[in-house]
Design an enzyme around this catalytic site. Sequence first.
Site: not given
Lengths: 483, 493, 95
Positions: B182, B158, B78
């Site tokens: 997330s 997210s 990420k």
Amino acid sequence: MGYMLEGATGAWEIVVGLEVHAQVISESKLFSGASATYGGAPNSHVSFVDAGFPGMLPVINRECVAQAVRTGLGLNAQINFWSRFDRKNYFYADLPNGYQISQFAHPIVGTGVVEIELQDGTIKQIGITRLHLEQDAGKSMHDQHPAKSVIDLNRAGVGLMEIVSEPDIRSPEEAGAYLRKIRQIVRYLGTCDGNMEEGSMRADVNVSVRKPGEDFRTRCEIKNVNSVRFVMHAVEAEAQRQIEVWESGGTVTQETRLYDPARGETRSMRSKEDAHDYRYFPEPDLLPLVLDEQWVAELKAKLPELPDEKRKRFCAQYGITFYDAGVLTADQLTADFFETVAKNRDARLACNWITGDFFATLNRTGASIETSPVSAAALGELIDLISDQTINGRIAKDVFEGMVETGKMPAAIVEEKGLKQVTDTGAIDSAVAAILAANQDKVAEYKSGKDKLFGFFVGQVMKAMQGKANPALVNEVIKKQLS
Amino acid sequence: MTLTDLTIAGASTLLASREISAVELTAAHNDAVAALNPRLNAYITATPEQAQEQAKAADAAIAAGTGTPLTGIPLAIKDLFCTAGIRTTAASKILDPFIPPYESTVTAQLKAAGAVFLGKANLDEFAMGSSNITSGYGPVENPWKREGSDAKLVPGGSSGGSAAAVAARIAMGATGTDTGGSIRQPAAFTGLAGIKPTYGRCSRYGIIAFASSLDQAGPLARTVEDCAILLQVMSGFDPRDSTSAERPVPDFRAAIARGVKGLKIGIPAEYRMDGISPEIDALWQKGIGWLREEGAIIQEISLPHTKYGLPVYYIVAPAEASSNLARYDGVRFGARVDGEDLIDMYERTRAAGFGAEVKRRIMIGTYVLSAGYYDAYYLKAQKIRALILRDFTDAFAKVDAILTPTAPSAAFGIGEKMDDPVTMYLNDVFTVPSNLAGIPAMSVPAGLSSEGLPLGLQIIGRHFDEETVFAVSAAIERAADFTTKPAIIAGGA
Amino acid sequence: MSLDSAAIRRIAKLARIRVDDSEVATLQTELNAILGYVEQLNEVDVAGIEPLSGGAQMAMRLRADSCTDGDIAEHILANAPDRIGDFFAVPKVVE
């Protein structure tokens, strides 16, 4: 009736509180492992944490905590075993995170008290409200480039102790005395070097005025004053300014000001709206600071003797005056020097030599105790030579000059120059006889009542013996020969 | 065998036995990224050359007998984790040029274990979002499609890019972060397993901060076991993070086989909210049945302050974020927009660099901390947060784990739920409370919606008891036997 | 608590985010929607409750005082949008 300023409408009292920012002496910074020492090439004492890079986190330095505790103990203040850090949020070029990690709601040290001595000898107590730990900011410079300011983050993140006084200060003199006292305490404790010129200690001065008996009126804050003298001047200047405002029918507005030493007055800082909305909230990257009681007890046990205690002890132990003890304990190094010299010797003699000739020499040569041309051992030896009558006081001064110039030990200088005091009564008898014989007229005058001439005879004998005669013996012999 | 279809556990065995090489495994994944990423936009920055280098080193390590379960395993990282020398953006234009000179602890640990990094995965900007729509580098397409529909769906957020990459088999596993859901919500939207560990379990050092008291790193993968393998390496005490827990890391993988016999599983009444979709409720009931069959004891519990979790979160998280994002000012790194003076430069830089959602949250956060409002908002929210924690503490005196749905709906279309910010926020209603309490929680794919989209069940556990969470999750996984694959997948469907 | 346009501008100023006139109205609507949503917290009785910060309330670990970091000026400045020598450079600040 304390210190008052006379205005058109009568007498005004000054009310002052000081916030002292003292840089913590430590190897590394409060929340990062970068060096906390002064100087260094730009941005070389900076870690990614100090520079506020993404993902960086603070980790607290145990020694900075210890220094704050020591200082709190030195201020006779309450140590808070549970305290917490908060973020103080504002934007400025020298504040990389856009917030300063400080302590707002729960400081590490609570209320305390400090004694100050005024010139007339009165002792006054000034309350301490709190002491907390916080980060120092970096430095921005605005004169390196026409259109740009430049930033060095070396100082960003260095530990600061903010020491807040109660608004108990009532005059410029008290403000100066308080600031000197704080400086003395932190230097004694080794928690801050108190160097105001270099900026390791700074004061924010809160000033207001009032008519005696009134409640407090609005105060203004004068930021970052960096000398004791300027603090005292700023207090006076700001108080005058405020009195003028009140007396002309205006109101003093709360604001932040700067002291301009060139003009001897304060001026308003360009005010930013919301300058004071710091949006404090608990620092989520840190946990509560919990102090181990045993650890604090050990810190307390190992504290050096503090200036006030030392001063009282010097009086009691060495029989010197309170005033002299104050001079000798002004800083730790001087006090240690004195005690080394005074050990097993005539302490008052040691005191006189140090506060007299020795200090005069340091002043003249611009040396400090650390760089002194005369060591404690050397001065001690000089005093020994006086005490055992090897030399007299007058000769000792010459020997001292020799010590300063050559760095040699006094005994060696006495030997070399043959300065030993003459105590041989035979030699003195002859010298006195010779002087009296050569000054028959004066002898007659003395015998007919001109007592002052005794000093003349002493002087002549001393001169004839190159100052080396024992003065007491000379006196005795002259008396005998004149009777 | 399709190399990109392997699980981490499976690939690890084949690598160890030298049936496949790390180089070919990574090459297959690099090809898959090249083929599908233009469409999915799961990666902001692909790093195929570095991946190949890492793969070569992995093969050498395996040959030398120093391999670990992650050696040679290709992962998506990420783009919130700072990776030294590799651009890291947090999906924000304000960090567009940023190349960190340091590595996050979590990715350093993964590298040390021999993992291969395929690239930096897309996300909602600064991790603020539940759809990956707020990314400054474009939305991510969910590789899953509604039956009979071509509409592009969100992968959740997210960690949307991480989820899409793993689901589409253009990564074998991924790192994510979870502040309000997330990891778990995108895992549920893409048919993956994903766990948010206990707060303090993984180091936050080098992870671009959103909300410091809530952020936690965690893995997304196709199986519970793969998550355990990843979390094992990601976890551990870090002296550079003051909130890092000084606790040994248990053997997560070993906990998987424990089973749930005799475990007490709590079913919180308050999660049965008004408007919960019947099929999600039905799946929940199914999950309860599976656990009961495996010998767990099912118990109704109450978590009375559940519904306040979201409003508390939308005060606390933006407050912390407003402060954490103050450092993005154009002075020391990132993008800068020139201004007449310093303040003008700050204001233009931040206006240009931050997207709309980030701005909203910074402003809410600034407001709730500002003079006169702190008590009414932030302080109050933190008190209610304490009540939410207390609810869990009371519950865990009676039960060992809690079972709930992960999200209130299946994946929705890109462009839906955009009426107002709050509609989007409601995606996190089931996940947020465990962030506020700091307790571990995992999402496991449990079934399909009537439109053929994955639905997840959430397992919540006590502080530092990820083992029980893994055990219960594994039981759900076994019973659910979720084998459906998404429409868009490496090597074709 | 409803925000008017003056409040929006004030918050934007505090947050150092430039907001054009055209954006103020939208921000007002959106932020008020969020604030309206969180109003429900007023239903909760929090008397006597201590606020919570982190997940697990531990006490802070203290680090030993030694110089373990820094001396990396080039790395510190590597991402700087503007620099003069080893300093960061910004538009001039007037105090």
